[in-house]
Every structure is written in C-alpha cells, then in structure tokens.
Design a protein around this motif. Structure first.
Motif, PDB file in Angstrom:
ATOM      1  N   UNK A 174       0.857  -1.199   0.000  1.00  0.00           N
ATOM      2  CA  UNK A 174       0.000   0.000   0.000  1.00  0.00           C
ATOM      3  C   UNK A 174       0.886   1.239   0.000  1.00  0.00           C
ATOM      4  N   UNK A 175       0.630   2.156  -0.929  1.00  0.00           N
ATOM      5  CA  UNK A 175       1.389   3.404  -0.955  1.00  0.00           C
ATOM      6  C   UNK A 175       0.572   4.491  -0.252  1.00  0.00           C
ATOM      7  N   UNK A 176       1.222   5.215   0.649  1.00  0.00           N
ATOM      8  CA  UNK A 176       0.493   6.230   1.402  1.00  0.00           C
ATOM      9  C   UNK A 176       0.945   7.621   0.955  1.00  0.00           C
ATOM     10  N   UNK A 177      -0.007   8.472   0.582  1.00  0.00           N
ATOM     11  CA  UNK A 177       0.303   9.836   0.131  1.00  0.00           C
ATOM     12  C   UNK A 177      -0.161  10.838   1.180  1.00  0.00           C
ATOM     13  N   UNK A 178       0.781  11.645   1.647  1.00  0.00           N
ATOM     14  CA  UNK A 178       0.498  12.693   2.627  1.00  0.00           C
ATOM     15  C   UNK A 178       0.067  13.933   1.834  1.00  0.00           C
ATOM     16  N   UNK A 179      -1.173  14.363   2.006  1.00  0.00           N
ATOM     17  CA  UNK A 179      -1.696  15.458   1.173  1.00  0.00           C
ATOM     18  C   UNK A 179      -1.490  16.841   1.802  1.00  0.00           C
ATOM     19  N   UNK A 180      -0.958  16.854   3.050  1.00  0.00           N
ATOM     20  CA  UNK A 180      -0.743  18.140   3.728  1.00  0.00           C
ATOM     21  C   UNK A 180      -1.521  18.167   5.034  1.00  0.00           C
ATOM     22  N   UNK A 181      -1.335  19.235   5.779  1.00  0.00           N
ATOM     23  CA  UNK A 181      -1.950  19.303   7.117  1.00  0.00           C
ATOM     24  C   UNK A 181      -3.410  19.740   7.058  1.00  0.00           C
ATOM     25  N   UNK A 182      -4.247  19.011   7.759  1.00  0.00           N
ATOM     26  CA  UNK A 182      -5.657  19.368   7.870  1.00  0.00           C
ATOM     27  C   UNK A 182      -5.779  20.787   8.424  1.00  0.00           C
ATOM     28  N   UNK A 183      -4.906  21.097   9.372  1.00  0.00           N
ATOM     29  CA  UNK A 183      -4.929  22.411  10.021  1.00  0.00           C
ATOM     30  C   UNK A 183      -4.443  23.537   9.095  1.00  0.00           C
ATOM     31  N   UNK A 184      -3.824  23.166   7.983  1.00  0.00           N
ATOM     32  CA  UNK A 184      -3.367  24.182   7.007  1.00  0.00           C
ATOM     33  C   UNK A 184      -3.918  23.764   5.652  1.00  0.00           C
ATOM     34  N   UNK A 185      -5.205  24.020   5.436  1.00  0.00           N
ATOM     35  CA  UNK A 185      -5.838  23.417   4.263  1.00  0.00           C
ATOM     36  C   UNK A 185      -5.348  24.001   2.942  1.00  0.00           C
ATOM     37  N   UNK A 186      -4.617  25.134   3.006  1.00  0.00           N
ATOM     38  CA  UNK A 186      -4.018  25.612   1.761  1.00  0.00           C
ATOM     39  C   UNK A 186      -2.978  24.606   1.251  1.00  0.00           C
ATOM     40  N   UNK A 187      -2.357  23.838   2.161  1.00  0.00           N
ATOM     41  CA  UNK A 187      -1.424  22.785   1.727  1.00  0.00           C
ATOM     42  C   UNK A 187      -2.177  21.684   0.982  1.00  0.00           C
ATOM     43  N   UNK A 188      -3.346  21.323   1.508  1.00  0.00           N
ATOM     44  CA  UNK A 188      -4.140  20.256   0.870  1.00  0.00           C
ATOM     45  C   UNK A 188      -4.576  20.714  -0.517  1.00  0.00           C
ATOM     46  N   UNK A 189      -5.031  21.977  -0.601  1.00  0.00           N
ATOM     47  CA  UNK A 189      -5.446  22.526  -1.900  1.00  0.00           C
ATOM     48  C   UNK A 189      -4.275  22.465  -2.885  1.00  0.00           C
ATOM     49  N   UNK A 190      -3.105  22.843  -2.402  1.00  0.00           N
ATOM     50  CA  UNK A 190      -1.919  22.895  -3.254  1.00  0.00           C
ATOM     51  C   UNK A 190      -1.498  21.514  -3.758  1.00  0.00           C
ATOM     52  N   UNK A 191      -1.695  20.496  -2.913  1.00  0.00           N
ATOM     53  CA  UNK A 191      -1.185  19.155  -3.245  1.00  0.00           C
ATOM     54  C   UNK A 191      -2.200  18.253  -3.919  1.00  0.00           C
ATOM     55  N   UNK A 192      -3.485  18.595  -3.839  1.00  0.00           N
ATOM     56  CA  UNK A 192      -4.527  17.662  -4.271  1.00  0.00           C
ATOM     57  C   UNK A 192      -4.306  17.108  -5.684  1.00  0.00           C
ATOM     58  N   UNK A 193      -4.192  17.989  -6.672  1.00  0.00           N
ATOM     59  CA  UNK A 193      -4.089  17.498  -8.049  1.00  0.00           C
ATOM     60  C   UNK A 193      -2.775  16.756  -8.280  1.00  0.00           C
ATOM     61  N   UNK A 194      -1.688  17.215  -7.632  1.00  0.00           N
ATOM     62  CA  UNK A 194      -0.424  16.534  -7.896  1.00  0.00           C
ATOM     63  C   UNK A 194      -0.416  15.149  -7.257  1.00  0.00           C
ATOM     64  N   UNK A 195      -1.099  14.973  -6.127  1.00  0.00           N
ATOM     65  CA  UNK A 195      -1.194  13.631  -5.524  1.00  0.00           C
ATOM     66  C   UNK A 195      -1.993  12.711  -6.449  1.00  0.00           C
ATOM     67  N   UNK A 196      -3.085  13.213  -7.019  1.00  0.00           N
ATOM     68  CA  UNK A 196      -3.885  12.377  -7.926  1.00  0.00           C
ATOM     69  C   UNK A 196      -3.059  11.974  -9.154  1.00  0.00           C
ATOM     70  N   UNK A 197      -2.275  12.933  -9.668  1.00  0.00           N
ATOM     71  CA  UNK A 197      -1.421  12.600 -10.812  1.00  0.00           C
ATOM     72  C   UNK A 197      -0.325  11.616 -10.411  1.00  0.00           C
ATOM     73  N   UNK A 198       0.214  11.789  -9.193  1.00  0.00           N
ATOM     74  CA  UNK A 198       1.279  10.896  -8.728  1.00  0.00           C
ATOM     75  C   UNK A 198       0.775   9.458  -8.668  1.00  0.00           C
ATOM     76  N   UNK A 199      -0.474   9.280  -8.265  1.00  0.00           N
ATOM     77  CA  UNK A 199      -1.061   7.930  -8.229  1.00  0.00           C
ATOM     78  C   UNK A 199      -0.990   7.296  -9.615  1.00  0.00           C
ATOM     79  N   UNK A 200      -1.258   8.082 -10.653  1.00  0.00           N
ATOM     80  CA  UNK A 200      -1.154   7.561 -12.021  1.00  0.00           C
ATOM     81  C   UNK A 200       0.283   7.173 -12.348  1.00  0.00           C
ATOM     82  N   UNK A 201       1.217   8.075 -12.033  1.00  0.00           N
ATOM     83  CA  UNK A 201       2.630   7.799 -12.335  1.00  0.00           C
ATOM     84  C   UNK A 201       3.093   6.545 -11.626  1.00  0.00           C
ATOM     85  N   UNK A 202       2.609   6.327 -10.406  1.00  0.00           N
ATOM     86  CA  UNK A 202       3.058   5.180  -9.610  1.00  0.00           C
ATOM     87  C   UNK A 202       2.306   3.895  -9.962  1.00  0.00           C
ATOM     88  N   UNK A 203       1.426   3.976 -10.940  1.00  0.00           N
ATOM     89  CA  UNK A 203       0.729   2.769 -11.392  1.00  0.00           C
ATOM     90  C   UNK A 203      -0.243   2.201 -10.378  1.00  0.00           C
TER      91      UNK A 203
END
Ligand code: TXA
Ligand code: MG
Length: 363
Positions: A301-330
């Motif tokens: 299982x691969x675990x992706x850290x999307x950023x801090x819940x307490x700093x949701x601008x991090x989650x916003x910033x990482x959301x699309x790149x994490x989804x794309x990373x899932x594709x790259x990682x197969x």
C-alpha cells in the motif's frame, strides 16, 4: 508539432534577459494565433488570443475538450472588463477592488451590439467568464501580447488540473507551441467562479475565495445547487462542471467520517487498501499529514500525505499533484480520507468528489 519548453523559475527569472526573450516569443505566438501554456496563481492555463476564432478552436483540439465548454478570458487591465461588458457595474467594481488581481472569475453579459468575444471562445453563450490573474508571468504575457488571453486549465480534458510545469508537459508536449514552466503554482485549485448575470450573484465553482468573503463585499450570494451535491434536475450553470473531471486512472473512493470518532475511518481504509493489495493490485491511501502514523507499515500500500488538515491551503496545493502521482506510480485503487476543512473544505471536496465520481463510503 515541436513544443518549445521554456523554464522561468523564480521572480528574478522573469526579469532576466532570458525571461524577456521568452516573454517576447510567447507574446508573438499569441499574436499570431498560436498556443502558449503559462502559469497562473491557481493552476496552469493554456492560452490563445481570446478574439481569434481559429486560435480558440486550437485550444479545444489540444485539450480534447468538448466545444460547448466555454473558456475563461484572462485580462491584465480593468479597462478590458469594460470593453467586454460595455460597463463596470457596482458589483464588478466592488469585486475587482477586493479580489483582483487574484483567483476570482466573474461571469458577465457581453456589451450590447456586436459582442467582442466570439462564440468560439464562449462556447456559444452570450455571457463571458473574465479573470484578472495575479501571477506575474501571466500578467506580463497578457500585457506584452496586447491581447486578452482565453485559457482553460492546461490539462488534457478530464485529467487533474496541472499545478506544475511537469504536469503540463505530461499532457501537452507536442500539442502546443510553447510551455512556460515556472515550477509549482501557489494555490492549486482553479479560481472561484461567480455569476453576476443574476439578481443575486451565484457561485458556480467554489475556490480559494470563499462564499463568506464574497458575501462581505456583495451581500447575499447563493451557490449553484448542482455543485452543492443537492439532487437537482437542473444541470450546473458552468458547463464544465457537468463533466467527469480531475480523475486519476484508478478508481477512487472517499471514506467519510459520519460518527464522532476517526478510528473507524482509519480501520476501514486500511482494511480496504490491504484487501486490494492482497489480491495482487497496487493500492493507495491519501491522508492528512496529522494521520500519517495510522497507516505505517502496510504491505503493498502506498500512502500519500496530502498536507496538514490544520493548514488546508497545503491540501489545496497538493490535491491534483497527488492524484497525478497515483497515475505515475501505477496505482490501481485509491482510498482517500475526506478533507472537509473549515475554510477551503468546500472547494477541496468539490474537486475530490468529482475525481471520485461521487464514490463515497460513509463510516
Ligand atoms: O483558475 C482558473 O480559473 C484556471 C486558470 C487557468 O485561470 N482556468 C480554468 O479554466 O479553470 P477551465 O476552462 O478549466 O474552467 C472554466 C470553467 C468551466 O467549468 C466553464 O464551463 C466555466 O468556467 N465557464 C466559462 N465561461 C462560462 C460562462 N460564460 N458561464 C458559465 N460558466 C462558464
Ligand atoms: Mg479545467
């Protein structure tokens, strides 16, 4: 087509000799009807001269975008809004004073008489989406080209929006004249869209600028029921919000907490992810930084850290790149926590739910 890839990393790059050359060339491409992908503060855009019908058509071809899905017109002077709309209404004035340049798009009626923005750009609508971005490269490109620039997000239609130059290259290399790679964007979610053509302004797409912030400026503001997840027979008013969007290749399920405790959510995510992995697939978990320790040591299982819940601008910033990373990682199957944070949660979950095709497990 050979795509020129130009790297402009950091503000100083824009003001260097090389930066000036890149902008000159990009502006020239726009003026002669070509396509340039460029950074904005929200996501990368794929730009063309907004009044050039042939150029607008090329955008649809390069993205594989349905032709009834209108483009946003990017400007770099308030006077350009007046040219499009024929006037600056009090609501336009108040919003532009408060939020422009920045991540807000206004839907306005075109001026009376001969419209300025052609149907090829507006997807056949009589209204136009207008945005004044704050990113300095975007601004310089609009000004230098002397044009208004029509630009959707610079992804292949249906894929997660691009938040880095690499993402744009993945999707559009060979399909556009030039890509300006300026690294990662600031916000990571597309602009808030507000429709000013109704008596009460309506939010058509939630974004970094929230309903509360808009209400402070405009008074009453409503939200298109179709984006609130309310069952409605009426289609969303922003045509683009109809389409499946932002989607990774793998099936994505959101596991949502319905009780007071988070433990059952962690347990269920782990159980589902392990069971997929044990059947021979690669599974992924997307979680908030604060919860990372709950998912340690899971085989396959691969675990992706999307950023801090307490700093949701991090989650916003990482959301699309994490989804794309899932594709790259197969990855073949994704389970995600829900990120319904107080400020940006509405905008984040709007994108995540679309990416998941509304596949939700309530725990
Ligand atoms: O942050 C952003 O807005 C980015 C950057 C590049 O500026 N652009 C962007 O464009 O997200 P795009 O094309 O991916 O999304 C534009 C959305 C679509 O859902 C489209 O249907 C909607 O805006 N839209 C455009 N013109 C409209 C109009 N006249 N009425 C209603 N919706 C409109
Ligand atoms: Mg888009």
């Amino acid at each position: 087509m050979k795509t020129k890839i130009a790297r402009l990393l950091g503000e100083e790059a824009l003001h260097s000799e090389e930066g000036a050359k890149v902008l000159d060339e990009a502006a020239e491409i726009i003026r002669r009807g070509g396509l340039v992908a460029f950074p904005t503060e929200t996501v990368y855009g794929l730009g063309a001269d907004a009044v050039n019908k042939k150029a607008a058509k090329k955008i649809y071809e390069a993205k594989g975008r349905p032709s009834d899905n209108p483009l946003i017109v990017h400007i770099a002077y308030i006077s350009q809004l007046a040219e499009i709309a024929g006037k600056i209404s009090p609501a336009m004035k108040a919003l532009s004073d408060a939020f422009w340049p920045g991540p807000l798009t206004m839907i306005v009626n075109q001026r009376e008489g001969e419209p300025l923005i052609p149907r090829e750009t507006t997807g056949g609508l009589s209204t136009v989406a207008v945005r004044f971005p704050s990113n300095p490269i975007a601004n310089a490109l609009i000004r230098e080209s002397g044009r208004m620039i029509a630009a959707p997000s610079a992804n292949t239609s249906g894929r997660p929006s691009p938040t880095s130059g690499e993402h744009v290259i993945e999707d559009l290399d060979g399909k556009v004249d030039m890509i300006i790679d300026a690294g990662s964007v600031d916000i990571g979610l597309e602009s808030t869209i507000i429709d000013l053509t109704e008596d009460i302004p309506v939010i058509l797409r939630p974004g970094f600028i929230t309903r509360g912030e808009l209400s402070k400026v405009l008074g009453e503001v409503s939200v298109d029921p179709a984006i609130e997840g309310v069952e409605s027979s009426a289609p969303p008013k922003a045509p683009g919000m109809r389409y499946r969007h932002y989607a990774p290749k793998a099936r994505l399920t959101i596991v949502e907490k319905k009780s007071a405790s988070s433990e059952p959510v962690f347990e269920r995510i782990i159980k589902e992810a392990l069971s997929f992995a044990q059947s021979g697939g690669k599974s992924a978990i997307i979680c908030a930084d604060e919860n990372l320790s709950h998912y340690e040591g899971l085989d396959g299982v691969k675990v992706y850290d999307i950023g801090r819940f307490e700093h949701d601008d991090e989650i916003a910033q990482n959301l699309f790149s994490v989804l794309r990373q899932c594709d790259c990682d197969g990855v073949g199957r994704i389970f995600s926590e829900s990120f319904d944070t107080p400020r940006l949660g509405g905008a984040i979950m709007n994108r995540l739910l679309k990416a998941a095709g509304h596949d939700i497990l309530e725990i």
